[in-house]
Design a protein around this motif. Structure first.
Motif, PDB file in Angstrom:
ATOM      1  N   HIS A 166     -15.429 -36.479   4.190  1.00  0.00           N
ATOM      2  CA  HIS A 166     -15.212 -35.074   3.807  1.00  0.00           C
ATOM      3  C   HIS A 166     -16.443 -34.514   3.086  1.00  0.00           C
ATOM      4  O   HIS A 166     -16.828 -33.353   3.294  1.00  0.00           O
ATOM      5  CB  HIS A 166     -13.985 -34.942   2.892  1.00  0.00           C
ATOM      6  CG  HIS A 166     -12.683 -35.143   3.605  1.00  0.00           C
ATOM      7  ND1 HIS A 166     -12.442 -34.653   4.864  1.00  0.00           N
ATOM      8  CD2 HIS A 166     -11.543 -35.778   3.230  1.00  0.00           C
ATOM      9  CE1 HIS A 166     -11.220 -34.983   5.253  1.00  0.00           C
ATOM     10  NE2 HIS A 166     -10.653 -35.673   4.270  1.00  0.00           N
ATOM     11  N   SER A 224     -19.143 -33.863   5.701  1.00  0.00           N
ATOM     12  CA  SER A 224     -18.816 -32.638   6.459  1.00  0.00           C
ATOM     13  C   SER A 224     -19.128 -31.396   5.623  1.00  0.00           C
ATOM     14  O   SER A 224     -19.675 -30.409   6.127  1.00  0.00           O
ATOM     15  CB  SER A 224     -17.334 -32.629   6.846  1.00  0.00           C
ATOM     16  OG  SER A 224     -17.048 -33.652   7.756  1.00  0.00           O
ATOM     17  N   ALA A 238      -9.689 -39.665  10.187  1.00  0.00           N
ATOM     18  CA  ALA A 238     -10.394 -38.379  10.021  1.00  0.00           C
ATOM     19  C   ALA A 238      -9.882 -37.365  11.038  1.00  0.00           C
ATOM     20  O   ALA A 238      -9.710 -37.690  12.213  1.00  0.00           O
ATOM     21  CB  ALA A 238     -11.901 -38.574  10.196  1.00  0.00           C
ATOM     22  N   SER A 298     -11.946 -30.129  10.432  1.00  0.00           N
ATOM     23  CA  SER A 298     -11.667 -29.959   9.000  1.00  0.00           C
ATOM     24  C   SER A 298     -12.443 -28.728   8.544  1.00  0.00           C
ATOM     25  O   SER A 298     -13.565 -28.517   8.991  1.00  0.00           O
ATOM     26  CB  SER A 298     -12.099 -31.197   8.197  1.00  0.00           C
ATOM     27  OG  SER A 298     -13.495 -31.340   8.240  1.00  0.00           O
ATOM     28  N   GLY A 320     -14.534 -32.912  11.864  1.00  0.00           N
ATOM     29  CA  GLY A 320     -14.311 -33.981  10.882  1.00  0.00           C
ATOM     30  C   GLY A 320     -14.784 -35.339  11.340  1.00  0.00           C
ATOM     31  O   GLY A 320     -15.211 -36.171  10.539  1.00  0.00           O
TER      32      GLY A 320
END
Length: 576
Positions: A58, A61, A278, A282, A392
């Protein structure tokens, strides 16, 4: 070198074909990729996240998304040169100093993979509370950069800052990270040494060797062309090969399967569930880790990093202008560039990358290799990074890189950062005992004082908690200590501007390019905003002086256009 070698295929304001923009945009992303993913991977240790691959993905990203947004802002409204924005190592040092304070030391159980439950609220609070503290400090610190940029004070700053301040500051960024590099590389010295050797082999020994690659053009149809792929993507090739070898060694269980054995951390299946967990998409958003918190110590530490980042970026702007066929950037463009970088740091803090943004020197170097200086290529890079931030699975892939491979990359990367700092001394007279003293003392102090404070964390006890924390962060940031002594000594010990390197430094950053465009065409505001602004806007530090009418495009110098029937960048794209 022949004069033809310096000609540009495309200048700043040119728009190459869309496919060329995409291919070159990919190349710029790959050039910056080492620095962008290194920052979350280093920070994850201080954030107690080393055993939580999903949260790391995360973070990766998020930093890709923010870097893309900041790049688009910088190219469109900022300095308007083809310069990529990404995470900065100048903020990494004060961030790690802040997180090394006693109240932010990671609990012992977070260091043991078998004890960590990454889904538990307790663990989530442990790392997110640290991230929120970082976010708040970065957001407040970035306001200073926004103010300095848009107010035009950066010119005043640069008047007192010369090579003898910049050299120890930049060098100590790399040197202070030796512990992170050693820790990662030490997980398996064989794998990390292989990664380092491959990167050195590609970037130094094979860089002038072209590789024949099949390509297609309307004139020649299908044929082979020779491309210097090792010169363009040495870090990516080195990491990918080592990563692949680790995967093969893991598949055949040649690497140990017992976590207690040396070399276990070189396996590629340690975070195997990250890819499956994942999400495909996202959408990182501001405040995703909670409401940021602010501490005086953190803000002051980040300010030291922000000042270093500004100085470095001004140098990058001039280098980028030279390589992209643009005139030296005028004051209003530099002011706007620094202001937009501050805005980028503010966005990075809000989104929660744990870092800020700065201009990427590596990509300035890539301009010299590709001979394509068009800013549309960097726009394509920015869009691509935003897309990578939204997918993601992309961030998840990078978290599976074994730590010894990352350590091998750090060995090269941090060494180059240290040497890049020292290279600024070429402008100063290093036969002068004055300059030798200033540089030597600054460097040595920047290593000794932080090391001693870290070993004796309770020695700073003034009775005022906020002051103690502030001094703790500043005095454990090597970059600040070295830069501070360099700045004070260089501006107080008598010495001529020539001896200090100020004259040579200014000359190097004001040299005109032999093939440049009219300044207004490159640096004025986009969408012909200039022609709609009232005349008094010219007195605002970040606005161009010719705001009272449209541009005179007839005043452009003729551009030297290459016959590019077979541009090497297309071949690189095909190879990728």
């Amino acid at each position: 070198m022949d004069a033809d070698d310096n000609k540009l295929a495309y200048c700043v304001t040119d728009v190459p074909p869309w496919y060329l923009c995409i291919i070159l945009g990919i190349q710029h992303c790959l050039t910056a990729f080492g620095g962008i993913i290194a920052i979350p991977l280093i920070l994850s240790q201080s954030l107690c996240l080393q055993h939580d691959g999903l949260s790391q993905s995360h973070l990766i990203s998020t930093i890709f998304l923010v870097s893309g947004i900041c790049t688009l802002l910088q190219v469109t409204f900022g300095i308007r040169l083809p310069i990529l924005q990404g995470g900065t190592f100048t903020l990494l040092a004060p961030s790690m100093a802040m997180l090394s304070m006693p109240e932010w030391t990671c609990p012992a159980w977070t260091q043991n993979a078998s004890l960590v439950d990454t889904t538990s609220p307790e663990f989530t609070e442990v790392w997110q509370s640290r991230m929120r503290a970082l976010q708040g400090s970065i957001m407040v610190g970035s306001l200073f950069q926004v103010f300095v940029g848009f107010s035009g004070l950066i010119g005043l700053f640069m008047r007192f800052i010369g090579p003898l301040t910049i050299a120890p500051t930049i060098s100590l960024i790399g040197l202070s990270l030796f512990d992170s590099a050693g820790t990662s590389a030490g997980d398996h010295w064989g794998i990390s040494a292989m990664t380092t050797i491959l990167i050195i082999l590609f970037s130094q020994y094979l860089r002038h060797i072209p590789v024949p690659i099949p390509t297609y053009s309307k004139d020649k149809k299908l044929h082979t062309s020779r491309v210097y792929i090792f010169q363009i993507l040495p870090v990516l090739l080195g990491i990918t090969l080592s990563w692949l070898i680790c995967y093969i060694l893991t598949t055949y269980n040649i690497l140990p399967t017992d976590p207690s054995q040396y070399g276990y951390l070189a396996r590629t299946d340690l975070k195997g569930d990250v890819m499956s967990k994942a999400p495909w998409f996202s959408f990182p958003y501001p405040g995703q880790w909670g409401t940021p918190t602010v501490s005086l110590a953190g803000v002051v530490g980040i300010l030291a990093g922000v000042i270093s980042s500004m100085i470095e970026s001004v140098g990058d702007y001039h280098a980028c202008a030279r390589l992209s066929g643009a005139p030296p950037p005028p004051r209003h463009a530099i002011n706007r560039g620094i202001g937009i970088e501050g805005l980028g740091c503010l966005l990075a803090g809000a989104w929660g990358t744990g870092n800020g943004t700065t201009s990427y020197s590596e990509n300035v170097g890539a301009l010299g290799i590709t001979k394509v200086g068009s800013r549309m290529v960097i726009v394509a890079s920015g869009v691509l990074m935003v897309v990578m931030g939204v997918f993601g699975k992309v961030g998840a892939i990078f978290t599976t890189i074994p730590s010894p491979v990352v350590g091998g990359m750090f060995m090269v990367m941090f060494g180059v950062i240290s040497a890049a700092g020292v290279s600024n001394l070429q402008y100063a007279n290093m036969n002068s005992s004055r300059n030798i003293f200033i540089f030597g003392f600054s460097m040595f102090s920047g290593l000794v004082i932080p090391n001693w404070i870290l070993k004796n964390p309770n020695v700073i006890a003034s009775g005022v908690v906020e002051l103690d924390q502030m001094l703790q962060v500043l005095l454990t940031t090597s970059m600040f200590v070295g830069g501070f002594f360099g700045f004070i000594l260089d501006n107080t010990i008598p010495g001529s501007k020539h001896e200090r390197g100020i004259l040579a430094w200014n000359k190097a950053h004001e040299d005109d390019s032999s093939n440049t465009l009219e300044s207004g065409e490159v640096y004025n505001l986009p969408f012909r905003i200039n022609s709609y602004l009232p005349s008094w806007f010219r007195y605002i530090p970040f606005c161009p002086s010719d705001v009272s009418g449209p541009l005179d495009t007839n005043s452009l110098e003729p551009k030297q256009q290459l016959g590019i029937t077979d541009p090497p960048q297309i071949i690189v794209g095909v190879a990728l």
